[in-house]
Motif scaffolding. Structure first.
Motif, PDB file in Angstrom:
ATOM      1  N   GLN B  66       0.836  -1.217   0.000  1.00 31.59           N
ATOM      2  CA  GLN B  66       0.000   0.000   0.000  1.00 31.59           C
ATOM      3  C   GLN B  66       0.860   1.252   0.000  1.00 31.59           C
ATOM      4  O   GLN B  66       0.564   2.228  -0.681  1.00 31.59           O
ATOM      5  CB  GLN B  66      -0.895   0.033   1.255  1.00 31.59           C
ATOM      6  CG  GLN B  66      -2.120  -0.840   1.182  1.00 31.59           C
ATOM      7  CD  GLN B  66      -3.196  -0.267   0.266  1.00 31.59           C
ATOM      8  OE1 GLN B  66      -3.064   0.824  -0.251  1.00 31.59           O
ATOM      9  NE2 GLN B  66      -4.244  -1.042   0.040  1.00 31.59           N
ATOM     10  N   VAL B  69       2.206   2.112  -3.315  1.00 33.17           N
ATOM     11  CA  VAL B  69       1.196   2.672  -4.219  1.00 33.17           C
ATOM     12  C   VAL B  69       0.792   4.081  -3.782  1.00 33.17           C
ATOM     13  O   VAL B  69       0.699   4.998  -4.586  1.00 33.17           O
ATOM     14  CB  VAL B  69      -0.035   1.745  -4.273  1.00 33.17           C
ATOM     15  CG1 VAL B  69      -1.134   2.376  -5.102  1.00 33.17           C
ATOM     16  CG2 VAL B  69       0.355   0.398  -4.855  1.00 33.17           C
ATOM     17  N   SER B  70       0.554   4.261  -2.484  1.00 27.36           N
ATOM     18  CA  SER B  70       0.020   5.550  -2.031  1.00 27.36           C
ATOM     19  C   SER B  70       1.124   6.578  -1.776  1.00 27.36           C
ATOM     20  O   SER B  70       0.865   7.771  -1.745  1.00 27.36           O
ATOM     21  CB  SER B  70      -0.789   5.365  -0.745  1.00 27.36           C
ATOM     22  OG  SER B  70       0.056   4.981   0.322  1.00 27.36           O
ATOM     23  N   PHE B  72       2.916   6.836   0.967  1.00 23.59           N
ATOM     24  CA  PHE B  72       3.193   7.079   2.386  1.00 23.59           C
ATOM     25  C   PHE B  72       2.815   5.853   3.199  1.00 23.59           C
ATOM     26  O   PHE B  72       1.909   5.123   2.825  1.00 23.59           O
ATOM     27  CB  PHE B  72       2.447   8.311   2.899  1.00 23.59           C
ATOM     28  CG  PHE B  72       0.951   8.206   2.754  1.00 23.59           C
ATOM     29  CD1 PHE B  72       0.185   7.622   3.754  1.00 23.59           C
ATOM     30  CD2 PHE B  72       0.318   8.674   1.620  1.00 23.59           C
ATOM     31  CE1 PHE B  72      -1.192   7.521   3.621  1.00 23.59           C
ATOM     32  CE2 PHE B  72      -1.058   8.569   1.474  1.00 23.59           C
ATOM     33  CZ  PHE B  72      -1.810   7.988   2.478  1.00 23.59           C
ATOM     34  N   PRO B  73       3.531   5.613   4.308  1.00 23.55           N
ATOM     35  CA  PRO B  73       3.257   4.420   5.101  1.00 23.55           C
ATOM     36  C   PRO B  73       2.012   4.568   5.966  1.00 23.55           C
ATOM     37  O   PRO B  73       1.714   5.661   6.444  1.00 23.55           O
ATOM     38  CB  PRO B  73       4.513   4.293   5.978  1.00 23.55           C
ATOM     39  CG  PRO B  73       5.079   5.667   6.040  1.00 23.55           C
ATOM     40  CD  PRO B  73       4.646   6.398   4.809  1.00 23.55           C
ATOM     41  N   GLY B  74       1.317   3.452   6.161  1.00 29.16           N
ATOM     42  CA  GLY B  74       0.207   3.426   7.106  1.00 29.16           C
ATOM     43  C   GLY B  74       0.730   3.403   8.539  1.00 29.16           C
ATOM     44  O   GLY B  74       1.941   3.377   8.774  1.00 29.16           O
TER      45      GLY B  74
END
Lengths: 395, 239
Positions: B66, B69-70, B72-74
């Motif tokens: 993720q 793709v985004s 930035f880390p969750g």
């Protein structure tokens, strides 16, 4: 506090119908969106600049000039004007002209642009991006403030005795915001000149931009433009609004999850982790209030809400909901929490007032054409008469 | 030998293990654990205690993908990155898939700030189903950690099935752990960071513990900062 919208003029297939707007449709739709924003009382419409499909706004001043003619009160701006790949001389000319035809309803945001191939297409190198942005703005700043400029830098042909025309409206340059998401040098430049600093505030976790905003505030104070809480801060954001929360999420989900940039990302994650607001007007209001809480009093809030393949009717409805149900409440609530003395974003009127007080603004009238700009302090009639350059006699 | 670096650190030495092994038990994890245990033992011999934190990449696989793709880390991945940033030394261990390091491991490294591990002592370890992959640690992990400007221990670890019965593996583990402890005790990593930090590329407000977080941390004497404050470039240049 100004509220408005910003768009990058993107085109993508509508995931619910497969329909792709033509460039012609997207351009006229952006005009409609800007008109609606004007009608519902939003303060700002800002347009991006791109030089590659699937984006259409390669020429923001042309489109904004058209919009200026069709709107009454809304301030026009950019998000962003590419300060790296455009010639700062042409920016000075184009935006001064736009400022005139928009009757002062103009400011602009300068930024670097991060699409690698655009740099070589315009004869530049992205590895020089920060230096280009800084040097080009330094020149732009002078071109709008000095009638005659001699200049030499690292990236552009030198200038000797150059006058950028037309001079800015009332001889007051448009206010400039510097857009940056990671570069302290850009925030430093904004602070040095007392210009605005704008964080796009999308595609990153909540409060991700706070260290840079705080940096800018501190340096704004350092350079003597006022206290740190008087610095001029703008934030972006992204919203999708519906009367009922669950309708907002349901309607927006395919547009988000099928959009090229967000493919593979989860809408729920983005709603939770980033400044993206999807929900009822009250939910959007609540989330936006957290921006003021997190970043302190700020001057401009722009929302991205017409892109991501939304059909124009839906985009117009978004503008309507923002202007009628969200912003009026935000204005009231933010004003109530605002510290006394927190400044408003400068406008043409406020900048004229600041420069001239109650006296008439300067209206530069050129001297008759004599083939040079160098014979006085300026090529304008109010050039200091006692100052005369002496030229060697041609033999 | 003076423990200049360790002497200035309060509390136990913080070791962080990163393992991309996904089976249970995982031989990559096992190899990392043995290296960690040996490191702790050697530190204890010189009177230092150590704590070990393990970052298992398997449970973070979706978060890592993720983040790529985004951009930035969750929350969970961010927590792991912060634990790694705070490490005094790191032990990394990856299985070999298709003649190379695990894609999951590489993806995790891909989401780290470039300056997160500068001058940080690291043991490089890999495991594989056959000894034919024995060079993966040196040919793939070593250049990767060179890019990160980490201080990789001269001995890297590799274990194929037959190695688990061989005392030679234990000897190599001891050698690598000894190198790691000596790197730590020499304080060279800390010295490099102390004296040369600004010479590397950094991200403002990044995850590295030494990253500039505020104006007071920032060097305003650089060419670019002078240009930002209305100055000119000293000489026109091509960067």
């Amino acid at each position: 506090m100004q509220f408005g919208i910003f768009t990058v003029g993107d085109i993508a297939p509508d995931p619910t119908t497969g329909y792709t707007q033509s460039e012609a449709e997207r351009i006229s739709n952006m005009v409609r969106v800007a008109q609606r924003a004007d009608e519902v009382g939003l303060d700002v419409f800002a347009l991006g600049e791109h030089h590659n499909p699937p984006f259409v706004p390669s020429s923001p001043t042309t489109l904004l000039a058209h919009i200026a003619a069709l709107t009454k009160q809304i301030m026009l701006s950019t998000s962003v004007t590419l300060i790296t790949t455009n010639d700062p001389v042409k920016i000075a000319e184009d935006y001064a002209m736009l400022q005139h035809v928009a009757k002062g309803r103009l400011d602009l945001m300068v930024g670097r642009g991060n699409t690698v191939p655009v740099y070589p297409w315009f004869g530049k190198d992205i590895r020089n991006g920060v230096a280009l942005a800084l040097e080009n703005y330094n020149l732009l700043h002078r071109l709008w403030r000095e009638d005659v400029v001699d200049w030499e830098g690292g990236f552009r042909t030198a200038l000797q005795g150059f006058t950028s025309t037309p001079r800015p409206l009332d001889d007051v340059p448009p206010f400039v915001w510097h857009g940056s998401i990671r570069t302290p040098e850009i925030a430093e430049q904004a602070a040095f000149y007392g210009n605005g600093y704008f964080a796009n505030h999308v595609l990153a976790p909540n409060l991700h931009f706070k260290p840079l905003v705080d940096f800018y505030r501190e340096r704004f104070e350092h350079y003597g433009h006022g206290s740190s809480d008087q610095a001029i801060v703008g934030l972006g954001g992204q919203a999708f609004i519906a009367k009922r929360s669950q309708d907002a999420v349901k309607t927006f989900r395919p547009y988000f999850e099928e959009y090229p940039v967000f493919k593979g990302s989860s809408l729920d994650d983005f709603m939770e982790r980033t400044p993206l607001s999807v929900g009822s007007p009250q939910e959007v209001i609540d989330k936006t209030m957290t921006f003021q809480e997190g970043f302190g009093d700020y001057q401009r809030q722009l929302f991205a809400l017409d892109g991501m393949a939304l059909p124009v009717e839906m985009a117009l409805e978004q503008v309507e909901l923002l202007g009628t149900e969200v912003v009026p409440v935000l204005r009231k609530e933010m004003a109530a929490r605002r510290a006394p003395g927190a400044p408003e974003a400068p406008t043409h009127a406020s900048l004229v007032k600041e420069k001239y007080g109650d006296t008439e603004p300067r209206q530069p009238r050129p001297n008759p054409n004599r083939g040079d700009n160098l014979s006085g302090t300026s090529p304008y009639q109010d050039s200091a008469p006692e100052f005369r350059a002496n030229f060697p006699l041609a033999v | 030998m003076t423990d200049s670096a360790l002497a200035t650190t309060d509390g136990p030495v913080r070791l962080v293990v990163i393992t991309a092994g996904v089976s249970d038990p995982s031989s990559s994890r096992l190899l990392a654990d043995r290296a960690a245990q040996k490191t702790i033992d050697l530190l204890r011999e010189v009177g230092r205690s150590a704590s070990v934190g393990v970052i298992e990449l398997g449970p973070l696989a979706v978060d890592i993908a993720q983040a790529i793709v985004s951009g930035f880390p969750g929350t969970r991945l961010q927590a792991a990155i912060e634990r790694l940033a705070a490490a005094d030394a790191v032990i990394v261990s990856t299985p070999v898939y298709k003649a190379g390091i695990s894609g999951l491991f590489k993806s995790f490294i891909d989401v780290l700030d470039n300056d997160l591990l500068i001058a940080k002592p690291v043991i490089l370890a890999a495991t594989a189903g056959t000894a034919r992959h024995a060079m993966v640690a040196d040919e793939q992990l070593r250049p990767l950690f060179a890019f990160l400007r980490a201080l990789s221990a001269p001995t890297s670890l590799f274990a194929a099935p037959e190695d688990w019965g061989s005392p030679a593996l234990s000897e190599r583990i001891e050698r690598a752990a000894n190198e790691l402890v000596l790197l730590l005790r020499s304080g060279v990593g800390q010295s490099i960071a102390d004296s040369a930090w600004t010479g590397y590329q950094h991200q403002f407000a990044g995850n590295a513990t030494r990253s500039d977080k505020a104006a007071s941390d920032v060097d305003f004497s650089t060419d670019l900062m002078r240009l930002a404050a209305g100055g000119g470039l000293a000489t026109p240049r091509q960067l």
